[in-house]
Design an enzyme around this catalytic site. Structure first.
Site, short mmCIF file in Angstrom:
data_model
loop_
_atom_site.label_atom_id
_atom_site.label_comp_id
_atom_site.label_asym_id
_atom_site.label_seq_id
_atom_site.Cartn_x
_atom_site.Cartn_y
_atom_site.Cartn_z
N HIS A 23 16.15 -26.87 -1.42
CA HIS A 23 15.46 -26.23 -2.54
C HIS A 23 15.68 -24.71 -2.42
O HIS A 23 15.85 -24.20 -1.31
CB HIS A 23 13.96 -26.57 -2.39
N GLN A 38 8.29 -32.15 0.34
CA GLN A 38 8.28 -33.50 -0.25
C GLN A 38 7.79 -34.55 0.76
O GLN A 38 7.12 -35.51 0.39
CB GLN A 38 9.68 -33.88 -0.74
N CYS A 59 15.37 -26.49 -9.05
CA CYS A 59 15.51 -25.43 -8.03
C CYS A 59 16.52 -25.80 -6.96
O CYS A 59 16.32 -25.50 -5.76
CB CYS A 59 14.15 -25.10 -7.38
N LYS A 111 1.27 -30.40 -3.41
CA LYS A 111 2.15 -31.58 -3.46
C LYS A 111 1.58 -32.74 -2.65
O LYS A 111 2.15 -33.82 -2.62
CB LYS A 111 3.54 -31.22 -2.94
N ASP A 150 11.54 -28.13 6.12
CA ASP A 150 10.84 -28.03 4.84
C ASP A 150 10.25 -29.41 4.56
O ASP A 150 10.99 -30.36 4.25
CB ASP A 150 11.85 -27.62 3.76
N1 PMP Z 1 10.92 -27.29 -0.89
C1 PMP Z 1 10.98 -28.43 -1.56
C2 PMP Z 1 11.81 -29.56 -1.01
C3 PMP Z 1 10.28 -28.59 -2.77
O1 PMP Z 1 10.36 -29.74 -3.44
C4 PMP Z 1 9.49 -27.51 -3.23
C5 PMP Z 1 8.73 -27.62 -4.55
N2 PMP Z 1 9.45 -28.18 -5.59
C6 PMP Z 1 9.44 -26.34 -2.48
C7 PMP Z 1 10.15 -26.27 -1.31
C8 PMP Z 1 8.61 -25.17 -2.91
O2 PMP Z 1 7.26 -25.48 -2.91
P1 PMP Z 1 6.20 -24.46 -3.53
O3 PMP Z 1 6.70 -24.12 -4.90
O4 PMP Z 1 4.92 -25.25 -3.55
O5 PMP Z 1 6.15 -23.28 -2.63
#
Ligand code: PMP
Length: 423
Positions: free
Chosen positions: A125, A217, A380, A240, A214
Site C-alpha cells: 500500500h 488488513q 492506493c 479496520k 504492515d
Molecule cells: N496498509 C494497508 C495494507 C492498507 O490496506 C491500508 C488502508 N487501506 C493502510 C496501510 C493505511 O491505513 P490507514 O489509512 O488506516 O492509515
C-alpha cells in the site's frame, strides 16, 4: 439470507446493517477500506464522553485518573491481542500510516546513508512505500522491490517467492550493500495474499535485516502473534478492526526502542525541558507527544474485546468459507479476471477483479444501485496495478457480518453490468 452461525450471531450487533441503500438492504463489501462498528464500540465512545472525559496523566482528580486508566488498560488489551505483552511496547498513533511514518522518521531516517537500501514488495500500500521513499530521498538511499510472482504455479499468482528474497539478500551482501529494513504487508489489500510472515522474518533476520509488518488488513482477519512472528515493528489501524477512526497501533520490539529518536516534540513525551535542550520520557510515552486519543483508545479496546470474545480463529474460518464460495462463483465466468492467489490456503477475503470491457467505476456504480458497497480504483497500490498491467480494479472485501447471499447478489448484479455496458 444464508447466514453462517457466526453472522447470525453478530449481524444484530451492527446498527448500520439495518440501513437501506436505494431501497435495498445494505450489502457492505468494502471492509478492506474500513469496517462497520458494533454497538459496543459506539457505546464506548458515548460512554467515555458522558462519564469519563478528561485529559490523561495531568491531574490527580478522579476523572483524570479514570481516563489514564482507560488509556493504559487499552494499551494492555491491545498488547495481549497481538501477543506483545513480553516482547515489546505498544505506541498509539492515528493509524497504520502514522505508525509507519513514525518508524521512517524516528528509526530509519537518522541512520540511513547514501547507498543503503530498504526492501519493499510490489504489493505494498502507498502507506508502506511513500514514507520509505521520503526517508530514502533525504539520504541518497533507495528502495529495492521484491517482485510478486505472476507465473509460478507452485507459489501461486500474486504471492512472494521466498527464494527470490534470499537471492536479493545474498546479492546485497556480495556488493556490500546495506539493507536496513524489509517493509512487508501481512495481507495484501488488493490481491488478498497472505504472506508467510514468520518465515520471511526468519530469512531477513538471518541476514541481519529488521522487518516492519504492515498488519492493516491482517489484524481483522487472523490471529496475530508478534512474539512468534518475531518482527521488529508492526502497524495497524483501529478503524479496520471494527474500532473507531483516528487511532492506530505501532508495536516495537524492546531491543529496537532504544534505537529510536523522538517522532514529534511536545507535552507528555519529555522528562525534563531546559531552555535549549530536553530529555525524554521512557517509551512508549516518548513517542506519544500531545493529548492522546483517549476516547478512541476506549473504542478500540471495546473492538478488541469484541473480536477476542468471538475468537480470531473463528473469524478467520468464517472468512475462509466466504472466500471459498466467492472463488467458486467467480470460476463460473470467463470474462471475470481475478487478481491474486486462487489457492484458499494463501489468500484472504479481499478479492479484486475486473469484468472484461467494463470500467471498474461503472461496475461499482451499478452495484451501488442494489445496495452493494464495493471499491473501485487503484486502492492506493499504483506500483502493484502497473505490475498487473491495469489501472484500476473492483474490490470486494469481507467482514465478519458478511454472508454468502451477499456474494451471490454481487455475482447476479454483474450480469446487469454486462447487459448495460456490453450487450
Ligand atoms: N496498509 C494497508 C495494507 C492498507 O490496506 C491500508 C488502508 N487501506 C493502510 C496501510 C493505511 O491505513 P490507514 O489509512 O488506516 O492509515
Amino acid at each position: 439470507m444464508q447466514n453462517s452461525p457466526l453472522t447470525a450471531k453478530v449481524r444484530k450487533d451492527f446498527p448500520i446493517l439495518k440501513r437501506e441503500i436505494h431501497g435495498h438492504p445494505l450489502a457492505y463489501l468494502d471492509n478492506a477500506a474500513t469496517t462497520q462498528k458494533p454497538k459496543c464500540v459506539i457505546d464506548a465512545l458515548v460512554n467515555f464522553y458522558e462519564k469519563h472525559n478528561s485529559n490523561i496523566s495531568r491531574g490527580v482528580y478522579t476523572l483524570a485518573e479514570e481516563a489514564t486508566e482507560i488509556y493504559e488498560d487499552g494499551r494492555e488489551t491491545v498488547a495481549k491481542f497481538i501477543g506483545a505483552a513480553d516482547s515489546g511496547k505498544i505506541i498509539f498513533s492515528r493509524g497504520t500510516t502514522e505508525s509507519i511514518n513514525l518508524i521512517a522518521a524516528a528509526w530509519i531516517q537518522p541512520k540511513l546513508k547514501a547507498g543503503d537500501r530498504i526492501i519493499v514488495t510490489e504489493m505494498e500500500h502507498h502507506s508502506n512505500l511513500v514514507p520509505w521513499q521520503l526517508a530514502a530521498q533525504t539520504s541518497g538511499a533507495e528502495l529495492l522491490y521484491w517482485p510478486i510472482n505472476l507465473e509460478s504455479e507452485k507459489s501461486g499468482i500474486g504471492s512472494l517467492d521466498l527464494q527470490k528474497f534470499e537471492e536479493m539478500l545474498k546479492d546485497a551482501t556480495k556488493i556490500k550493500q546495506g539493507i536496513r529494513l524489509l517493509a512487508v504487508t501481512a495481507v495484501s489489500n488488493v490481491l488478498g495474499t497472505v504472506n508467510p510472515i514468520a518465515e520471511i522474518v526468519k530469512i531477513a533476520h538471518s541476514h541481519g535485516v529488521p522487518v516492519l509488518v504492515d498488519a492493516a488488513q491482517a489484524a481483522a482477519r487472523m490471529p496475530i502473534d508478534v512474539a512468534r512472528w518475531d518482527c521488529d515493528f508492526l502497524a495497524f489501524s483501529g478503524h479496520k478492526i471494527y474500532g473507531p477512526t483516528g487511532i492506530g497501533v505501532l508495536y516495537v520490539k524492546n531491543e529496537r526502542l532504544e534505537e529510536m529518536q523522538p517522532f514529534q516534540g511536545g507535552g507528555g513525551m519529555i522528562r525534563q525541558v531546559n531552555r535549549q535542550t530536553s530529555t525524554w520520557a521512557d517509551a512508549p510515552q516518548k513517542f506519544e507527544a500531545g493529548t492522546p486519543p483517549v476516547a478512541e483508545v476506549y473504542g478500540l479496546t471495546a473492538a478488541v474485546e469484541y473480536l477476542s470474545d468471538i475468537g480470531m480463529q473463528e473469524i478467520q474460518q468464517h472468512e475462509i468459507e466466504l472466500t471459498n464460495h466467492a472463488l467458486k462463483r467467480f470460476a463460473e465466468f470467463n470474462d471475470l479476471e481475478l487478481y491474486g492467489p486462487q489457492d484458499i490456503n494463501s489468500r484472504s477475503g479481499v478479492l479484486s477483479f475486473n469484468l472484461r470491457n467494463v470500467h471498474p467505476h461503472d461496475v461499482a456504480q451499478v452495484l451501488d444501485e442494489s445496495g452493494i458497497g464495493v471499491r473501485a480504483g487503484h486502492h492506493c497500490t499504483q506500483v502493484l496495478h502497473k505490475r498487473l498491467g491495469i489501472v484500476a480494479s473492483v474490490r470486494m472485501s469481507f467482514g465478519l457480518y458478511n454472508n454468502t447471499s451477499e456474494i451471490d447478489l454481487l455475482i447476479s448484479e454483474l450480469d446487469r453490468c454486462r447487459q448495460l455496458f456490453i450487450e
